[in-house]
Enzyme design. Structure first.
Site, PDB file in Angstrom:
ATOM      1  N   CYS B  46       0.556  -1.168  -0.156  1.00  0.00           N
ATOM      2  CA  CYS B  46       0.041  -0.271   0.103  1.00  0.00           C
ATOM      3  C   CYS B  46       0.791   1.547  -0.078  1.00  0.00           C
ATOM      4  O   CYS B  46       0.724   1.909  -0.397  1.00  0.00           O
ATOM      5  CB  CYS B  46      -0.874   0.230   1.485  1.00  0.00           C
ATOM      6  SG  CYS B  46      -1.308  -1.657   1.501  1.00  0.00           S
ATOM      7  N   TRP B 440     -23.912  18.531  15.564  1.00  0.00           N
ATOM      8  CA  TRP B 440     -24.387  17.308  15.360  1.00  0.00           C
ATOM      9  C   TRP B 440     -23.526  16.925  14.093  1.00  0.00           C
ATOM     10  O   TRP B 440     -22.899  17.041  13.350  1.00  0.00           O
ATOM     11  CB  TRP B 440     -25.398  17.985  14.319  1.00  0.00           C
ATOM     12  CG  TRP B 440     -26.843  18.314  15.449  1.00  0.00           C
ATOM     13  CD1 TRP B 440     -27.116  19.223  15.370  1.00  0.00           C
ATOM     14  CD2 TRP B 440     -27.525  17.487  16.112  1.00  0.00           C
ATOM     15  NE1 TRP B 440     -28.070  18.816  16.147  1.00  0.00           N
ATOM     16  CE2 TRP B 440     -28.721  17.920  16.340  1.00  0.00           C
ATOM     17  CE3 TRP B 440     -27.758  15.372  15.742  1.00  0.00           C
ATOM     18  CZ2 TRP B 440     -29.955  16.910  17.115  1.00  0.00           C
ATOM     19  CZ3 TRP B 440     -28.868  15.302  16.395  1.00  0.00           C
ATOM     20  CH2 TRP B 440     -29.942  15.578  17.270  1.00  0.00           C
TER      21      TRP B 440
END
Lengths: 472, 472
Positions: B46, B440
């Site tokens: 990776c 939120w």
């Protein structure tokens, strides 16, 4: 004639309840009057330390919804600087005092009542606490007062209590050029963490140039003849102070409600059911910092002052007032904060919470990296996991690390929410790529170590049992 | 006489299996021979795009455990550049070819066999595919080859396939000063996301100055008389290329195993049980990119090439070979990547995966901020949630945003793992403080919107049903 909803306190919980109720019931059905004793509505109290520290602009940037928006968009009659001084549950009316120049008071009847009176900073009854220059941090007004004080160029700041607000305020004063000392009564600051993790925070804060004195409960304040604070006194010493910040936490502002006969629980918070309806009272609702809620891990009531809970609880109350149905499910005690570059996060129970709840546990604390070790910007992250003995059930987790550390707590909060074991957690499919995580994510490594600790503890118990049997 | 464990492929899975087996069984009990056809052990594939792009050093920085460590610390006989060319399951032996100058081959008997042969890049059978200058990206050797090519100062790079490796490689070539074009057969690149989210990525990549052509499957490669690639050809045009990168994904490298009679599933991956033991074969184990695993949401076999799975599966195999007990529980399809400042994350099923699995769904896509809007560094983050109709069960989630966005997928991955509904997710206790999240959290807002979509869909179904009943 429409019903009337009276909202006491038009901040996060009260404001959310009012606007959600309006969404479901128009002005023909429901009149909404919101009484706010302060000068602002629905603001981010959590933003105050950053405003004081000049990191963000204020106060208006901190306001999510101003009175005009409530009036024009939601048809809510917001009345600023009007304080409810009495609730009469029998007569279903409140007495409202006008705090402005006009003064006076009036009676207002309600069909539905929403209590969102918030929290008040803890002010210890110590000699000199009445001196000027000692500030709690809860409202935008408090923030304004501290900013005005700092603008006069004071040299020395003392923060009493090294919790997250205390630490954030210490950094704010430091950023404004002051010499800052934090006085903490416990063995380590950040008592929302276990001491071993709190130590990592205090080391970092000391490294910034802020003095941190642990194990030093404050015994009093010295006041000058001008009535202003001069110094903070502990058993160990005397700390000169031009400005003192109280960071001793807050308590639910439930006195008004309690006097009226609203039930208050062991935490000092108003007791509600899951719909945020006050226990045993029809048409009376409450939410936000003034209520207590249910901790899903300890299974006990807790009062946690946090804007995100206040918003959710207000929304739940408003939807139920509006004739819908929604419940607030409780909390697991998740919180994040930062001091300088150090990010701090926690969820669930600390070791001492486990002891108080009669839960035996093992722990694992792992220092790892936020990114693959070879990737630029990889920073240290320390993750601690607490798991129940035998069952291996996750009980709590804490993170202290540099950038990109704290928000990782959310994965642990969801794991905790679902009652996962550390063994199962260690096998979960967390995201991996070199810029984001080592190939073994810090959460997975720590969960694995915790699972091994659970297993080792079981083996030890078996050996102990076998030995005892051998002896008999 | 100790038993002998032969490990085929000493990368993530093979290396982890060997070292875990050794931890539980010493050299007197278990001889371990690890055969690696390449020149390196246990490295981060990776990391290759970042090495090519000069973001990280290589190749040695990418190596987690080198042959000397395996030999000296674990007493594992690692043999580099030795390739297993045949497995005889009856005779319990492998034929090993020496790839170095000496050449030749030999037979090696085993008691336990661990297959960790990894994956191979998909090379389409197109005219000109044999030209020089066309590179797959899978091994450190591939990375070296591309780096050598770039060091010669080529001007034009074409990336065939805009998946995450393709996009990472496009950025790497671009960072090395090349003109880069990405050719994608599908309607949007990043086909691991839904097209609406992939579009956000391609917009950002185009904004960097990389050309992205969607809906353009490659039809062939033009080769010069020198045997080198000159251009990539599609139905729409001809793209000059000095270097071509294949980003068409990888497939399990299971041919050797399949020829020997090892069972291979519909994905092309070796079939194992939960202990990573090959189905129906005693003493034969497999893990990593060459196996298929179980997708906990689709309930179907999948082959996902990812270092974190390979490490876990190798560890599971090794512990079981060593006489312990551990299982690999399956995956939910979590992945992250980044292109420039854009972070990309996904977990669970895409819309088309839901369709293939016979799951009807609703979606919610919300654009929010990574921090409180007023806090410096607040950046856009788009979150998409897919939830099952009626039940509201979370089926998948995707995130595209700037810094501090992608790792948030882990909370969604754990929610998915536990089969949570979006309604319940919307009520969870995620961390909030202004430097980390709006009050939120983006996940909560998106879950709430998804819960509303589930409810709206139910209402619509009721109306539809009532209408039909009316007609009868």
């Amino acid at each position: 004639m429409p019903e009337r909803l009276v909202v006491i306190g038009c901040d996060a919980a009260g404001g959310a309840a009012a606007s959600q109720a309006r969404r479901l019931r128009g002005p023909d059905e429901l009149e909404i009057v919101a009484l706010e004793k302060g000068g602002y509505t629905s603001y981010s109290a959590c933003g105050i330390p950053y405003w004081v520290g000049d990191v963000v602009d204020g106060p208006y940037d901190l306001i999510a919804r101003d009175p005009d928006t409530f009036r024009d968009r939601f048809d809510i009659d917001v009345r600023l600087r009007e304080e409810v001084v009495e609730i009469d549950l029998e007569a279903r009316e409140v007495t409202v005092a006008r705090l402005g120049d006009s003064g006076g008071s009036y009676i207002l009847e309600y069909d539905q009542l929403m209590i969102g009176t918030g929290a008040v900073p803890v002010r210890p009854s110590l000699p000199g606490i009445e001196a000027e220059g000692i500030y709690g941090i809860q409202t935008l007004g408090d923030g304004e007062a501290v900013r005005n004080a700092i603008d006069k160029g004071p040299k020395k700041g003392v923060v009493v209590g090294g919790g997250y607000i205390g630490m954030e305020m210490a950094e704010a004063l430091f950023n404004r050029g002051m010499d800052v000392t934090v006085l903490e009564a416990a063995t380590e600051p950040m008592a929302t963490l276990d001491p071993d993790m709190g130590r990592l925070v205090s080391d970092a804060v000391v490294g910034m140039g802020i003095a941190v004195h642990s194990n030093e409960p404050v015994e009093g304040f010295e006041m000058g003849t001008d009535g202003r604070v001069r110094a903070v006194v502990t058993a160990e010493g005397r700390y000169e102070a031009d400005v003192v910040i109280l960071g001793l936490g807050v308590r639910p502002n439930s006195d008004l409600a309690a006097e009226a006969g609203v039930p208050v629980g062991p935490t000092g918070g108003i007791r509600t059911d899951r719909m945020q309806k006050v226990d045993g009272l029809e048409g009376v609702w409450a939410g936000g910092d003034c209520v207590e809620t249910y901790h899903l891990v300890s299974r006990r009531p807790v009062a946690i002052a946090l804007g995100t809970h206040a918003n959710k609880q207000g929304r739940v109350a408003g939807i139920n007032i509006g004739g819908g149905y929604l419940t607030f499910p409780g909390v697991v005690g998740t919180a994040v904060s930062k001091v300088s570059d150090v990010e701090i996060a926690r969820t669930g129970l600390r070791e001492k919470d486990c002891q108080a709840a009669g839960l035996q546990y093992v722990t694992a604390l792992v220092r790892s990296n936020t990114r693959a070790g070879y990737y630029p910007g990889a920073s240290p992250i320390s993750t601690k996991i607490i798991a129940e003995k035998r069952t291996g059930r996750l009980l709590g987790a804490q993170i202290v690390g540099f950038t990109e550390s704290a928000k990782r707590i959310d994965a642990l909060a969801i794991a905790l929410w679902n009652g996962m074991t550390v063994e199962e957690l260690a096998g979960t499919d967390l995201s991996y790529a070199p810029p984001f995580s080592p190939v073994w994510d810090p959460i997975l490594i720590t969960a694995r170590k915790a699972a091994e600790a659970v297993e080792d503890d079981i083996k030890e118990a078996v050996v102990h049992f076998e030995r005892r049997r051998g002896r008999v």
